[in-house]
Design a protein around this motif. Structure first.
Motif, PDB file in Angstrom:
ATOM      1  N   SER A  29      37.922  30.542  36.143  1.00 10.56           N
ATOM      2  CA  SER A  29      38.036  30.151  34.816  1.00 10.56           C
ATOM      3  C   SER A  29      38.940  31.132  33.977  1.00 10.56           C
ATOM      4  O   SER A  29      39.112  32.244  34.222  1.00 10.56           O
ATOM      5  CB  SER A  29      36.619  29.969  34.087  1.00 10.56           C
ATOM      6  OG  SER A  29      36.927  30.056  32.915  1.00 10.56           O
ATOM      7  N   PRO A 244      36.838  19.154  31.671  1.00 14.13           N
ATOM      8  CA  PRO A 244      36.780  20.761  31.313  1.00 14.13           C
ATOM      9  C   PRO A 244      36.162  21.094  30.058  1.00 14.13           C
ATOM     10  O   PRO A 244      35.420  21.897  29.620  1.00 14.13           O
ATOM     11  CB  PRO A 244      38.365  21.150  31.103  1.00 14.13           C
ATOM     12  CG  PRO A 244      39.002  20.237  32.087  1.00 14.13           C
ATOM     13  CD  PRO A 244      38.243  19.105  31.764  1.00 14.13           C
ATOM     14  N   SER A 260      34.033  24.154  25.985  1.00 15.24           N
ATOM     15  CA  SER A 260      34.090  23.980  27.429  1.00 15.24           C
ATOM     16  C   SER A 260      33.021  23.835  28.045  1.00 15.24           C
ATOM     17  O   SER A 260      31.617  24.219  27.852  1.00 15.24           O
ATOM     18  CB  SER A 260      34.562  25.626  27.756  1.00 15.24           C
ATOM     19  OG  SER A 260      33.726  26.591  27.645  1.00 15.24           O
ATOM     20  N   SER A 269      42.160  24.997  34.712  1.00 16.26           N
ATOM     21  CA  SER A 269      41.364  25.569  33.842  1.00 16.26           C
ATOM     22  C   SER A 269      41.869  25.830  32.674  1.00 16.26           C
ATOM     23  O   SER A 269      43.165  26.072  32.334  1.00 16.26           O
ATOM     24  CB  SER A 269      40.843  27.114  34.103  1.00 16.26           C
ATOM     25  OG  SER A 269      39.995  27.700  33.274  1.00 16.26           O
ATOM     26  N   PRO A 270      41.459  25.349  31.441  1.00 19.73           N
ATOM     27  CA  PRO A 270      41.947  25.561  30.076  1.00 19.73           C
ATOM     28  C   PRO A 270      41.581  26.957  29.509  1.00 19.73           C
ATOM     29  O   PRO A 270      41.123  27.700  30.142  1.00 19.73           O
ATOM     30  CB  PRO A 270      41.151  24.549  29.044  1.00 19.73           C
ATOM     31  CG  PRO A 270      39.843  24.434  29.834  1.00 19.73           C
ATOM     32  CD  PRO A 270      40.100  24.574  31.428  1.00 19.73           C
ATOM     33  N   TRP A 590      45.295  22.065  29.061  1.00 19.11           N
ATOM     34  CA  TRP A 590      44.837  23.293  29.831  1.00 19.11           C
ATOM     35  C   TRP A 590      45.798  24.308  29.775  1.00 19.11           C
ATOM     36  O   TRP A 590      45.518  25.551  30.171  1.00 19.11           O
ATOM     37  CB  TRP A 590      44.428  22.876  31.191  1.00 19.11           C
ATOM     38  CG  TRP A 590      45.390  22.328  32.130  1.00 19.11           C
ATOM     39  CD1 TRP A 590      46.600  22.900  32.680  1.00 19.11           C
ATOM     40  CD2 TRP A 590      45.836  21.077  32.322  1.00 19.11           C
ATOM     41  NE1 TRP A 590      47.438  22.273  33.400  1.00 19.11           N
ATOM     42  CE2 TRP A 590      46.662  20.772  32.945  1.00 19.11           C
ATOM     43  CE3 TRP A 590      45.153  19.928  31.766  1.00 19.11           C
ATOM     44  CZ2 TRP A 590      47.131  19.625  33.310  1.00 19.11           C
ATOM     45  CZ3 TRP A 590      45.442  18.778  32.316  1.00 19.11           C
ATOM     46  CH2 TRP A 590      46.731  18.441  32.944  1.00 19.11           C
TER      47      TRP A 590
END
Length: 597
Positions: A29, A244, A260, A269-270, A590
């Motif tokens: 993450s 996400p 999230s 992953s953002p 992301w």
């Protein structure tokens, strides 16, 4: 096609996608706690099921793209990128065409339930037409490709694999399938007494395999209508996420906030913990909010005035302007079955008379004036689009437009329009109820030009704008109440087939997909069926040319221009990149990251 309304809905780009493969690295993450980005779109979210006829809109797809995962996505080239962290698929046979899909272990819905073969089987049942003409009437936006999978797909021993066997070859098989709504969630909404996800999946699988349409009927009803909402539902089953983000809050006609998803551990992953999308129809108002620091990314349907405003803001704040051409095109469609001026029933069933009235109206639309006054200030190289199926500049475009008859209806021709109305023997003025989405400045300008021009030939164009695109929802209007509508088809893929979503005949309004015109021509249906199973590019072009010839001959509607793109990002965010296909600038959310001073 997998096209969406450019709110919107969809056009086809005739090209071959480049397929790349993403790397399934261990998930890590990159969320920065406490960060929020606020962006804008010009239409309000209202439906979580973008596979349904009612939900198939860009305004909804922007959101679900961030709350759901899939086997693949398009980047901004556009190239097709496979998300191997989510799952995989492979063609295991050519004769018959057989494709096996597998969801990775640990890929879960936001309530912790494994995504598996039940979800895939449910997606097939809902979007293949397998239960058409039964008690379980699903209303998908399109059945393209999956209507060739008439055998019930087989579930693998691992419970996460599904195998589709096609009755014939399908040119776009790589784009035909994906998971939609959660199987267990939809069943538990339809049957509240079922509270165990495993039980819900088991009963759904049994019902599909046994073709138990009566049991599936409430499930189909939820799939069709149960995911329409403009406020946060009390039951989280309505907005389960596989991506996400999860929906956290919605305020009607104002904004939606995503947070999230702690269950998400696959795919890219953002960086931002929250994304808020504000709904602002007026692009200038979006720009002013960006200048005031209230928005970080804005986009809209620009005019010369709004471009000037954007340039001034960029100069004063350091914002970045992104310009280009979108995979969307403006068009006007006429309604064939609402008892209006373009419906044969109005003239005692005389199709020839109705065709003359339709053609007369189309010849009054001042396409050159619209492009010159509204679009060229944004894109000096803009031209009139003359193909329903291909974009200007593509290899097929020149070949198709040279033979389709487009030249015969290319130019504004008031005198010819008058002659056609005289031949039809209709009394003028002819009233035409014309829709555009309320608050859309550019389309209001287009309508004003159309009204002035059409009046010269004897048409009274009546403004019937409304904001909610209600004519696209068959549960509200099984038949389009407007005589003419103006919007844009937005491409979501590089598919060749799929135009049956727009031009194919339907009998049940719930199964009309994007055919809001009530258009029906058996010759078109046959050509669309042939295109689906034709892999030779030259033969595809021949079929597409015949489709275009027939649409033009029937005076189906007209194309106007390819969309100019204008997106502005503030200096407070990095990683923004525009893309021609839906979901536009959201495609790499992301990668958006806060800029620290």
């Amino acid at each position: 096609m997998k096209n969406r309304r450019r709110t919107g809905l969809v056009a086809l780009l005739s090209a071959v996608a480049v397929t790349l493969s993403g790397c399934a690295l261990p998930y890590q993450s990159q969320i920065v706690e406490g960060t929020t980005i606020t962006v804008a779109f010009n239409q309000a979210f209202d439906n979580y099921n973008t596979s349904s006829s009612a939900g198939n809109a860009t305004k909804n797809a922007n959101i679900t793209y961030m709350t759901n995962s899939g086997f693949q996505y398009y980047d901004n080239n556009p190239a097709l990128i496979k998300d191997t962290g989510y799952g995989s698929f492979e063609k295991i046979s050519d004769e018959p065409l057989t494709v096996r899909y597998t969801i990775n272990e640990g890929v879960k819905w936001s309530d912790g339930t494994q995504i598996d073969a039940a979800d895939m089987l449910f997606a097939w049942a809902a979007t293949s037409g397998a239960f058409a003409d039964t008690a379980a009437v699903f209303s998908p936006a399109s059945t393209a490709g999956l209507d060739l999978v008439t055998q019930t797909p087989e579930i693998g021993e691992d419970g996460r694999t599904l195998t589709l066997v096609y009755d014939d070859v399908y040119v776009d098989w790589e784009l035909a399938f994906g998971v939609g709504m959660a199987a267990h969630g939809t069943v538990m909404l339809a049957y509240p007494e079922i509270t165990d996800p495993a039980e819900a999946k088991t009963k759904l699988i049994e019902a599909i395999q046994n073709k138990d349409a009566d049991w599936l009927a409430p499930v189909a009803e939820v799939w069709n209508n149960g995911y329409q909402f403009t406020e946060l539902p009390e039951n989280p089953l309505v907005y389960l996420s596989s991506g996400p983000y999860i929906i956290e809050d919605i305020v009607v006609d104002q904004y939606i906030t995503l947070v999230s998803n702690p269950v998400y551990t696959w795919g890219p992953s953002p960086k931002f913990e929250r994304i808020t999308v504000r709904f602002i129809a007026d692009f200038v108002a979006q720009l002013q909010a960006l200048e005031n620091g209230e928005l970080d990314i804005v986009t809209g349907q620009p005019t010369a005035d709004s471009l000037a405003v954007a340039q001034g803001i960029a100069d004063s704040t350091g914002a970045t302007i992104f310009q280009g051409e979108e995979g969307a095109y403006e068009h006007v469609d006429l309604t064939f079955n609402n008892g209006g001026p373009f419906d044969p029933a109005t003239y005692g069933g005389d199709a020839a008379v109705a065709q003359k009235v339709r053609l007369a109206f189309l010849l009054t639309i001042p396409r050159d004036e619209i492009v010159d006054k509204i679009i060229k200030p944004l894109n000096p190289n803009a031209t009139i689009r003359e193909s329903f199926l291909t974009i200007p500049g593509s290899d097929r475009y020149k070949a198709i437009t040279a033979s389709s008859g487009a030249a015969d209806v290319r130019n504004l021709d008031i005198e010819r329009a008058k002659s056609l109305l005289a031949e039809a023997g209709v009394t003028t003025p002819v009233d035409v109820k014309f829709w555009y989405p309320t608050g859309n400045t550019r389309r209001q300008q287009e309508l004003e030009l159309i009204q002035k021009s059409a009046a010269l030939a004897g048409f009274n164009v009546i403004d019937t704008n409304e904001p909610n695109w209600e004519f696209t929802d068959p549960s509200i209007f099984p038949i389009n109440p407007h005589d003419a509508v103006i919007f844009a088809w937005q491409s979501t893929s590089l598919a060749v087939a799929g135009s049956d979503q727009i031009f194919g005949t339907y009998t049940d309004p719930l199964e009309k997909g994007g055919n809001y015109s009530g258009y029906s021509n058996p010759a078109i249906d046959a050509l669309l069926d042939e295109l689906e199973v034709t892999s030779d590019p030259s033969k595809q072009t021949e079929i597409m040319t015949e489709i275009e010839k027939t649409l033009i001959s029937d005076a189906y509607g007209t194309m106007i221009f390819q969309f100019p793109a204008l997106t502005v990002a503030s200096a407070k965010v990095s990683g923004v990149k525009i893309a021609p296909l839906s979901p536009g600038y959201f495609w790499n959310f992301w990668e958006w990251a806060p800029v620290t001073e």
